[in-house]
Scaffold this active site. Structure first.
Site, PDB file in Angstrom:
ATOM      1  N   LYS A  64       0.830  -1.223   0.000  1.00  0.00           N
ATOM      2  CA  LYS A  64       0.000   0.000   0.000  1.00  0.00           C
ATOM      3  C   LYS A  64       0.860   1.268   0.000  1.00  0.00           C
ATOM      4  CE  LYS A  64      -4.328  -1.771   1.873  1.00  0.00           C
ATOM      5  NZ  LYS A  64      -4.186  -3.000   2.649  1.00  0.00           N
ATOM      6  N   ASP A  67       3.462   7.746  -1.702  1.00  0.00           N
ATOM      7  CA  ASP A  67       4.477   8.741  -1.338  1.00  0.00           C
ATOM      8  C   ASP A  67       4.893   9.439  -2.629  1.00  0.00           C
ATOM      9  OD1 ASP A  67       6.621  10.128  -0.021  1.00  0.00           O
ATOM     10  OD2 ASP A  67       6.816   8.469   1.390  1.00  0.00           O
ATOM     11  N   PRO A  69       6.868  10.032  -6.078  1.00  0.00           N
ATOM     12  CA  PRO A  69       7.257   8.973  -7.022  1.00  0.00           C
ATOM     13  C   PRO A  69       8.644   8.392  -6.765  1.00  0.00           C
ATOM     14  CG  PRO A  69       6.103  10.720  -8.184  1.00  0.00           C
ATOM     15  CD  PRO A  69       6.275  11.204  -6.763  1.00  0.00           C
ATOM     16  N   GLY A 206      -9.143 -12.995   4.958  1.00  0.00           N
ATOM     17  CA  GLY A 206      -8.261 -13.032   6.113  1.00  0.00           C
ATOM     18  C   GLY A 206      -8.880 -13.797   7.258  1.00  0.00           C
TER      19      GLY A 206
HETATM   20  O1  C5P Z   1      -9.728 -10.339   7.685  1.00  0.00           O
HETATM   21  P1  C5P Z   1     -10.213  -9.768   6.386  1.00  0.00           P
HETATM   22  O2  C5P Z   1     -10.748 -10.834   5.436  1.00  0.00           O
HETATM   23  O3  C5P Z   1     -11.177  -8.619   6.577  1.00  0.00           O
HETATM   24  O4  C5P Z   1      -8.896  -9.183   5.700  1.00  0.00           O
HETATM   25  C1  C5P Z   1      -8.926  -8.457   4.496  1.00  0.00           C
HETATM   26  C2  C5P Z   1      -7.539  -8.125   4.099  1.00  0.00           C
HETATM   27  O5  C5P Z   1      -7.575  -7.389   2.892  1.00  0.00           O
HETATM   28  C3  C5P Z   1      -6.766  -7.279   5.104  1.00  0.00           C
HETATM   29  O6  C5P Z   1      -5.425  -7.765   5.098  1.00  0.00           O
HETATM   30  C4  C5P Z   1      -6.816  -5.872   4.548  1.00  0.00           C
HETATM   31  O7  C5P Z   1      -5.644  -5.141   4.828  1.00  0.00           O
HETATM   32  C5  C5P Z   1      -6.890  -6.151   3.053  1.00  0.00           C
HETATM   33  N1  C5P Z   1      -7.492  -5.101   2.246  1.00  0.00           N
HETATM   34  C6  C5P Z   1      -8.781  -4.644   2.398  1.00  0.00           C
HETATM   35  N2  C5P Z   1      -9.268  -3.660   1.568  1.00  0.00           N
HETATM   36  C7  C5P Z   1      -8.490  -3.173   0.605  1.00  0.00           C
HETATM   37  C8  C5P Z   1      -7.184  -3.635   0.431  1.00  0.00           C
HETATM   38  C9  C5P Z   1      -6.718  -4.620   1.272  1.00  0.00           C
HETATM   39  O8  C5P Z   1      -9.498  -5.119   3.274  1.00  0.00           O
HETATM   40  N3  C5P Z   1      -8.974  -2.275  -0.243  1.00  0.00           N
END
Ligand code: C5P
Length: 227
Positions: A64, A67, A69, A206
């Site tokens: 993610k 900042d 470029p 997650g």
């Molecule tokens: O536990 P859960 O299924 O909610 O985790 C979702 C994962 O996806 C986390 O690691 C979160 O940082 C990531 N994520 C998100 N939304 C985004 C990008 C990444 O939830 N737009």
């Protein structure tokens, strides 16, 4: 059209101990397309977390980056040297920053003798309920114009983004919840099958996998919900 992944499941290893991350990585490796190393694990362990998890399965570094470029280019190069399959930046960083990330990723991978990781842009975080940010489809369009490989997009927006960006663009959708489970802090949740129907290539899951007694069984049952 980009080939659809053989296994669309990405599991987010959102834990703070390397031992737990490796335990999950080893149990989940046969059932996933990628394992995601994000801010929590990276800030606990450092880049070694990526190297260790990569011994089990391809890694998506959820970096993610956002900042100037020059900084993003160098950071992307350093991440790419670790040999991940995918990394990401924030689309809100702008086209120049996204191009810089791509240059950095290309250079870092070349230096490491590894294939270039896919570089994706995060459009709008899936925990946002609808604040007035740029539209996910327009951010995705910019990411595509910058030459990126795809975007991370919420389930609510994935269909619009697919329509705006076409088939040849990788869409990664977090905020996925198996039918019947709660959403934790995610506000734009979809079931795995619904996300795929709307055009997702990869699904990020997650806690529904990592915080249950048998993560491998949870991963398998999600895969069974998919075509
Ligand atoms: O536990 P859960 O299924 O909610 O985790 C979702 C994962 O996806 C986390 O690691 C979160 O940082 C990531 N994520 C998100 N939304 C985004 C990008 C990444 O939830 N737009």
């Amino acid at each position: 059209m980009i080939p659809r992944p053989e296994n669309p499941l990405i599991v987010a290893l959102d834990v703070s101990e390397l031992g737990r991350a490796e335990e999950l990585a080893s149990a989940l490796a046969p059932h996933v397309g990628m394992l995601k190393v994000g801010l929590e694990l990276c800030w606990a362990i450092g880049p070694d977390a990526v190297r260790k998890v990569a011994r089990h399965a391809p890694v998506f570094v959820d970096s993610k980056l956002h900042d100037i470029p020059n900084t993003v280019e160098r950071a992307a190069a350093n991440i790419a040297r670790l040999g991940p399959r995918m990394l990401n930046v924030h689309a809100l960083g702008g086209v120049e920053m996204m191009r810089a990330a791509l240059r950095g990723a290309t250079r870092g991978a070349e230096e490491a003798g590894a294939p270039r990781p896919m570089v994706l842009a995060v459009t709008v975080l899936s925990s946002h309920a609808g604040e007035d940010l740029a539209s996910p489809a327009s951010l995705a369009f910019e990411a595509r114009a910058a030459g990126l490989d795809g975007v991370v997009v919420s389930g609510r927006d994935v269909r619009d983004v697919r329509e705006a960006c076409g088939e040849d663009f990788c869409l990664v959708v977090p905020g996925i919840r198996p039918a019947g489970s709660n959403g934790d802090d995610q506000t734009r949740v979809l079931t795995p099958a619904a996300a795929q129907d709307k055009g997702a290539d990869y699904l990020v899951v997650g806690r529904p996998i990592t915080s249950v007694a048998d993560p491998a069984a949870a991963a398998r049952s999600i895969l069974l919900e998919l075509r």
